[in-house]
Scaffold this active site. Structure first.
Site, PDB file in Angstrom:
ATOM      1  N   ARG A 104       0.856  -1.192   0.000  1.00 32.93           N
ATOM      2  CA  ARG A 104       0.000   0.000   0.000  1.00 32.93           C
ATOM      3  C   ARG A 104       0.882   1.229   0.000  1.00 32.93           C
ATOM      4  NH1 ARG A 104      -3.997   1.193   4.878  1.00 32.93           N
ATOM      5  NH2 ARG A 104      -2.073   1.834   5.905  1.00 32.93           N
TER       6      ARG A 104
ATOM      7  N   GLU B  49     -12.370   2.173   1.458  1.00 33.71           N
ATOM      8  CA  GLU B  49     -12.507   2.672   2.833  1.00 33.71           C
ATOM      9  C   GLU B  49     -13.265   3.990   2.898  1.00 33.71           C
ATOM     10  OE1 GLU B  49      -8.605   3.259   4.541  1.00 33.71           O
ATOM     11  OE2 GLU B  49      -7.759   3.838   2.623  1.00 33.71           O
TER      12      GLU B  49
ATOM     13  N   ASN C 160     -11.563  -0.509   9.213  1.00 37.26           N
ATOM     14  CA  ASN C 160     -11.507   0.486  10.291  1.00 37.26           C
ATOM     15  C   ASN C 160     -12.032   1.849   9.834  1.00 37.26           C
ATOM     16  OD1 ASN C 160     -10.106  -1.655  11.238  1.00 37.26           O
ATOM     17  ND2 ASN C 160      -8.298  -0.522  11.895  1.00 37.26           N
ATOM     18  N   ASP C 161     -11.430   2.368   8.759  1.00 38.89           N
ATOM     19  CA  ASP C 161     -11.865   3.680   8.290  1.00 38.89           C
ATOM     20  C   ASP C 161     -13.266   3.613   7.704  1.00 38.89           C
ATOM     21  OD1 ASP C 161      -9.776   5.140   9.150  1.00 38.89           O
ATOM     22  OD2 ASP C 161      -8.694   5.197   7.246  1.00 38.89           O
TER      23      ASP C 161
ATOM     24  N   CYS D 230      -8.855  -6.066   4.892  1.00 41.32           N
ATOM     25  CA  CYS D 230      -7.813  -5.885   5.892  1.00 41.32           C
ATOM     26  C   CYS D 230      -8.425  -5.028   6.993  1.00 41.32           C
ATOM     27  CB  CYS D 230      -6.552  -5.266   5.284  1.00 41.32           C
ATOM     28  SG  CYS D 230      -6.837  -3.783   4.334  1.00 41.32           S
TER      29      CYS D 230
END
Lengths: 99, 836
Positions: free
Chosen positions: B443, B541, B564-565, B612
Site C-alpha cells: 500500500r 474505505e 476500520n476507516d 484488511c
C-alpha cells in the site's frame, strides 16, 4: 405418609435431579409415598397436580432458590432444606417428618 | 404473583459506582416488581429503587450479589436484569479498561494466596527468574562539576557534544539488528538534529548558563510541556528527550555510556523507568524480563523489549519493595502481574499453562502451512498485515498465504526525510524474496493530519480524517509518490506485485494514479531501468467508493476493504471516542449491508476482493466474512493459524445464511448474539468424546482440577473463553461445594460462552481434598458446561440423567472400574443411552 416435594438449585443442571433421586430412594425405604417436582434447567418437570396436593400430608422443599408456586403448599406442613442436605442426608431430612 | 432470584458477580473493577447504580435503578423502574439486592460478601441489603442504597451496599470488584425480584412481572424483569448484569454492567468500566487495561487474574491463579502486584499488561509470555533492581538512572548526571568556560567555551562544548551524539546515534543505527531498533534510533537522530532543540539549548548558553545546566533546563522545559499533553503518545516522548539529554550530559562529562550495573546472571530487572539507550546498553543475554514501575505502554523502551521478545510489564506500583525482598519472581506479561516467591501451587499453575499452550500450538500446528478452506472446501486466503521485513519473515513462518497489506508509511515516519527510491526498493525486494511465489500487496503511503510526518509539513486540520491525506496529497508530494511507485515497479521485476492506493474516493483519482504509473514506466524505460508489471488495487474505505465499484472495476485489478476507516465513515463515529464507542462497530447491520453490496459488485466484475483492518483479525466475526464470500482476509501474523483452524470448521452456506439474518438484524448487539448462538451450530461437538476425557491426571487441588477441565473444553473449541468459564464455575462452587461425597465432584456452569453442551471427565492419579474441611476425598471430577439459551433443548436431559446416575452406587462402582479413557467413554455412552 404421602409426600409432595420440590427440588431446585441455582444452575438447575445437576443437584436438582440428584436431590430428587435421593428423596425418592429414602422415602421408599422408609415406606412413604412421594412425588418430586423438579425445577431445573429443563423447566418444571413431573409437576405436582391439584390431586397430588389434595392427597398429600406434608411438603418437602429441597431448594437453594425461590421456587415457582411455593404458595401451593400453604395448607400443608412444609419442611424446607438446602439441596445439599437432601443429597447427603435424605434420611435425616425425612426423619423431620415425624410419624 | 411470582418471585425470582438472580445471583451474579460484580465485574466492575471499581465496584458498583454511581453510574452503573443509576442504570440499575432506571432498569428497575420499568417494572412493577420489587427488586432487592443483597451483597453476599458484606450482607448489606439495598433496594434497586435507590441508587444511593446500592452504592452504600459497598459492592466491590468480584463481590457476589443476589437480587430478589418479586411481583407480577418478575419473570420478564429478571430476564432483563440478567441480560443487563451479564452484558451491559461491564460496559461501565470500558473507559477505565481502555485507559488502564487493568488485568484480571483467572481464579485458578488468583485463589493461590499470591504475593503480587499488578501492572499494565502488554501481552506476551511469562518468565520466572531472579529479581534484580537496576540502580536509579539519574545518579550519573550529578557528577558534572566542570569549570565554567564562558559563553563561547560552553557553546563549543555543547555543540561538540551534540555533534558527537549524532555520530554515536548514526553508529548505533548501523549496528542495530532489528527494524524496530533502527526506527527508534532514527527517531532519536531526528530529535537530536531538531533545530528548535538546538536553539533552546543555545539560548540558555547565551543567558550565561553552563552547558550541563542548559541541557537540564532544556530537558525540564520539554518534560513540563509534554507531561501535561492530553495524548499519552506525546507524554511518553519525554523519555526520548531525557535519553538524549542524558547522553549529552555524559558526553560533556566524559562519562562512559555503560551503565554501572551490568547484568551477569539471567535476571528479571526492575527499574523506575528506562530510556531506550539504557535498554539497548543492557546485556540482552541475561535480560529475561523487565518491570518498569513508571513506564508507559507506548514508550520506545517497551517497543524495543517487545521486538526482542522480552516480557515487560509497566506501571507496577509497589514492585520495588516486592522485588527487593524476593529471591525468585514470576513476571507474567500477558496477565500484567508480578509474583514474588511463587509457591509450589503457583509454579504448578504455570506448568499447567505451559501444557495448555503446548496443546494449543499442537492444535494449530497442522494448519500453519495449509491452505485455509471451509469444511465444504471453499477457499479463503489468509494473508498478513506487515510494516516491514521483520514482520514479513514472521508472517510467512506463521503460515501467511501472502501479504495482504504492507503498510509502507511506517518507513516514512519518525525521520527527517522520505526514504529514497533505493532504500525503499531494498526493503520491497527483500519482502518479495521472502514471499517467494506468494502474493504481496504494497500500500502506498497513507499519511495525513491523523498520521503526521514532519517533513510533509502539513498544517493542522479541524477534521483530519476528512481532510488532506493519503492519495489526496500525492499530487502535492509528487516526487515522493513517484519514488515509491518506481521502487515498487522495480521490485516487481521478478514477480508482479500489488500496488494499492489508500482512500480512493473517485474514479478520477484512479485515472490520475494510472497516468503517473505509466509516466514512471516511461521514465524508467528511457533510463534503461528494468521493471516488472504491477497489479493496481485500491483500498475500499470511503463510502463513495463503495457506490461505484462497477466503475472503478474498469481501472483496477483488485479491491481490499479497509474496515476500520470504512466503518468510521459509514457510521460517522470516531472509534477513539468513548462516548460514541457503541456506535463504532463493524457488526452494525448497515455496515454489513454495505460490505455485502461491495463484495457482490466486485465479484460480478470478476475482481479479487479482500478485507484488511481489525474486522479481519477478529476471529469471532469469521462466519460473517466467510458468509460475505471475500477472496482473502489479511490479519496479524499471530492470528493466522488459529483463523485457519477456525475456518476449517465453518460451512460457507451456513455462514451465508447467518449473514442474511445479520443483514436483517436491528443492531450490532443482535448480530453478535447471532454469531454466538450460531457458532455451536456451525461447529457442533458431541456432548463428550475422548478429547475431553483425561485419565490419571496428576493434580493437587480443586483449582488445578477445574483449570485442567476448563482448558480441555477450550482446547476442543467448546467454550469461547477459559477465564470467563472458570469464573462461572467458581461462582457456583462458592455458592455450595459440588463434592458429592462419593469420591466424585461435579463443578458446573451455565453460560452463553459455552458453544456446545459438554461433559468433561478428569480421573485423578491421587485423590484430593475438595475443600479443606471435607472428610471425603475426591478422585473423579466431572465438569458440566451447559450452553445458556432461552429455550432448553433436548440435550439438557442428558445432564439430568448423568446427575441421577452419579449418585447410584453401582454406577459409581462401574465407573471406578473403568480405567481407560475408552472404557469411560463407552460406559457413559451406554448409561446415558447416547447413540453412535
Amino acid at each position: 405418609m404421602k409426600i409432595v416435594a420440590v427440588t431446585a438449585c441455582p444452575t438447575g443442571i445437576a443437584h436438582t435431579y440428584m436431590a430428587a433421586e435421593k428423596l425418592i430412594e429414602a422415602a421408599h425405604n422408609q415406606g412413604h409415598e412421594i412425588k418430586v417436582e423438579t425445577q431445573g434447567a429443563m423447566g418444571v418437570e413431573n409437576q405436582i397436580t391439584e390431586d397430588d396436593l389434595q392427597g398429600a400430608d406434608v411438603a418437602v422443599l429441597a431448594v437453594d432458590i425461590t421456587v415457582d408456586g411455593e404458595e401451593r403448599f400453604r395448607h400443608l406442613r412444609v419442611i424446607k432444606v438446602p439441596v445439599a442436605e437432601a443429597i447427603r442426608n435424605p434420611n435425616a431430612v425425612l426423619d423431620q417428618l415425624g410419624s | 404473583m411470582s418471585c425470582k432470584e438472580l445471583i451474579f458477580t460484580c465485574e466492575l473493577i471499581h465496584g458498583l459506582h454511581a453510574r452503573p447504580a443509576s442504570a440499575l435503578v432506571a432498569l428497575a423502574k420499568e417494572f412493577e416488581a420489587v427488586m432487592e439486592l443483597e451483597n453476599l460478601r458484606t450482607g448489606f441489603k439495598a433496594s434497586l429503587s435507590s441508587a444511593l442504597s446500592l452504592i452504600a451496599a459497598d459492592i466491590a470488584y468480584r463481590d457476589t450479589c443476589k437480587v430478589r425480584v418479586e411481583g407480577s412481572d418478575a419473570q420478564i424483569a429478571l430476564k432483563k436484569l440478567k441480560k443487563f448484569v451479564l452484558k451491559e454492567l461491564k460496559g461501565f468500566d470500558t473507559k477505565v479498561l481502555l485507559d488502564d487495561n487493568l488485568p484480571s487474574l483467572p481464579p485458578s491463579l488468583r485463589r493461590l494466596n499470591l504475593k503480587h502486584c499488578l501492572g499494565h499488561s502488554i501481552g506476551g509470555r511469562w518468565v520466572a527468574g531472579i529479581p534484580f533492581c537496576l540502580s536509579d538512572q539519574s545518579h550519573y548526571s550529578n557528577r558534572d562539576n566542570l569549570a565554567y568556560t564562558g559563553i563561547a567555551g560552553e557553546r563549543m562544548r555543547l555543540l561538540g557534544a551534540l555533534e558527537q551524539l549524532l555520530v554515536n546515534i548514526r553508529k548505533n543505527i548501523t549496528k542495530a539488528e532489528l527494524d524496530t531498533e533502527k526506527s527508534i534510533l532514527n527517531a532519536h537522530f531526528m530529535l537530536a538534529s531538531d533545530q528548535e532543540f538546538k536553539d533552546r539549548l543555545l539560548n540558555y548558553i547565551s543567558e550565561g548558563k553552563a552547558a550541563h545546566e542548559s541541557i537540564r533546563k532544556t530537558l525540564q522545559y520539554y518534560s513540563e510541556k509534554l507531561e501535561t499533553a492530553e495524548n499519552s503518545y506525546l507524554r511518553e516522548r519525554v523519555l526520548d528527550i531525557q535519553d538524549l539529554c542524558n547522553q549529552l550530559l555524559q558526553l560533556i562529562c566524559n562519562h562512559s555510556v555503560e551503565r554501572a550495573d551490568a547484568l551477569t546472571t539471567p535476571s528479571i530487572c526492575l527499574a523506575d523507568n528506562l530510556t531506550p539507550s539504557q535498554f539497548l546498553a543492557l546485556n540482552k543475554k541475561f535480560l529475561k524480563g523487565l518491570v518498569l514501575e513508571n513506564g508507559g505502554k507506548a514508550s520506545h523502551t517497551v517497543l524495543l523489549a517487545q521486538a526482542r521478545g522480552i516480557p515487560v510489564i509497566v506501571g507496577v506500583e509497589g514492585a520495588r519493595s516486592l522485588m527487593e525482598q524476593a529471591t525468585r519472581v514470576i513476571l507474567d506479561a500477558k496477565l500484567g502481574v508480578l509474583i514474588a516467591d511463587p509457591s509450589e501451587k503457583v509454579d504448578r499453575y504455570y506448568q499447567q499453562e505451559a501444557e495448555r499452550l503446548k496443546m494449543l500450538e499442537r492444535k494449530y500446528q497442522p494448519f500453519i502451512h495449509r491452505e485455509a478452506k471451509t469444511a465444504d472446501q471453499k477457499r479463503l486466503e489468509v494473508g498478513a498485515n506487515i510494516i516491514g521485513l521483520d514482520d514479513a519473515v514472521q508472517a510467512f513462518s506463521s503460515g501467511a498465504e501472502g501479504i495482504g497489506l504492507f503498510r509502507t508509511e511506517m518507513m516514512f515516519m519518525e525521520r527527517t526525510q522520505a526514504p529514497d527510491m533505493d532504500e525503499q526498493y531494498g526493503v520491497y525486494e527483500a519482502v518479495v524474496k521472502v514471499a517467494g511465489s506468494r502474493p504481496v500487496i504494497i500500500r502506498t503511503i497513507d499519511v495525513g493530519a491523523d498520521k503526521p510526518v514532519d517533513y510533509f509539513e502539513l498544517p493542522e486540520e479541524q477534521n483530519p480524517f476528512l481532510g488532506f491525506r493519503a492519495v489526496r496529497l500525492y499530487s502535492e508530494f509528487l516526487d515522493i509518490f513517484k519514488d515509491q511507485v518506481r521502487a515498487i515497479l522495480k521490485a516487481s521485476r521478478t514477480k508482479s506485485l500489488g500496488l494499492m492506493i489508500p482512500m480512493v474516493t473517485t474514479v478520477s483519482e484512479v485515472l490520475w494514479v494510472r497516468k503517473i504509473i505509466s509516466e514512471v514506466k516511461q521514465e524508467m524505460t528511457a533510463e534503461g531501468v528494468h521493471f516488472g508489471d504491477v497489479r493496481l488495487g485500491i483500498m475500499v474505505e470511503v463510502p463513495s467508493a463503495c457506490m461505484i465499484i462497477d466503475q472503478l472495476s474498469k481501472y483496477v485489478d483488485f479491491f481490499s476493504i479497509g474496515s476500520n476507516d470504512l466503518a468510521q465513515y459509514v457510521l460517522a463515529a470516531d472509534r477513539c471516542n468513548d462516548r460514541i464507542g457503541e456506535l463504532y462497530n463493524y457488526l452494525q447491520p448497515s455496515f454489513l449491508r454495505l460490505l455485502d453490496k461491495v463484495v457482490k459488485d466486485a465479484q460480478s466484475k470478476n475482481k479479487w476482493i479482500g478485507v484488511c483492518g481489525e474486522m479481519a483479525s477478529d476471529i469471532n466475526t469469521l462466519p460473517i466474512l466467510v458468509g460475505l464470500g471475500v477472496d482473502e482476509i489479511s490479519v496479524s501474523a499471530n492470528q493466522i493459524s488459529a483463523i485457519k483452524e477456525r475456518v476449517s470448521h465453518l460451512n460457507s452456506l451456513q455462514c451465508r445464511k447467518l449473514l442474511d439474518s445479520a443483514l436483517d438484524a436491528q443492531d450490532c448487539k443482535e448480530v453478535s448474539e447471532l454469531l454466538k448462538n450460531t457458532y455451536s451450530e456451525l461447529a457442533p461437538r458431541p456432548l463428550f468424546d475422548l478429547s475431553i476425557i483425561c485419565i490419571d491426571y496428576d493434580c493437587l487441588s480443586r483449582e488445578e482440577a477445574i483449570k485442567q477441565l476448563v482448558d480441555m473444553l477450550y482446547l476442543d473449541s467448546r467454550i469461547a473463553d477459559s477465564t470467563s468459564i472458570e469464573e462461572a464455575v467458581w461462582l457456583r462452587e462458592e455458592f455450595a461445594s459440588t463434592n458429592l461425597g462419593n469420591g466424585i465432584a461435579i463443578p458446573h456452569c451455565r453460560s452463553d460462552l459455552v458453544y456446545s453442551h459438554s461433559i468433561a471427565v478428569l480421573k485423578l492419579a491421587k485423590p484430593i481434598q475438595w475443600l479443606p474441611q471435607d472428610d471425603s476425598y475426591v478422585d473423579t471430577v466431572f465438569i458440566l458446561a451447559v450452553r445458556e439459551s432461552d429455550t432448553p433443548d433436548s440435550h439438557m436431559k442428558f445432564f439430568a440423567s448423568l446427575a441421577r446416575k452419579l449418585i447410584e452406587n453401582d454406577f459409581v462402582e462401574r465407573f471406578r472400574q473403568s480405567v481407560s479413557a475408552d472404557s469411560v467413554n463407552q460406559l457413559l455412552r451406554t448409561e446415558l443411552k447416547l447413540n453412535n
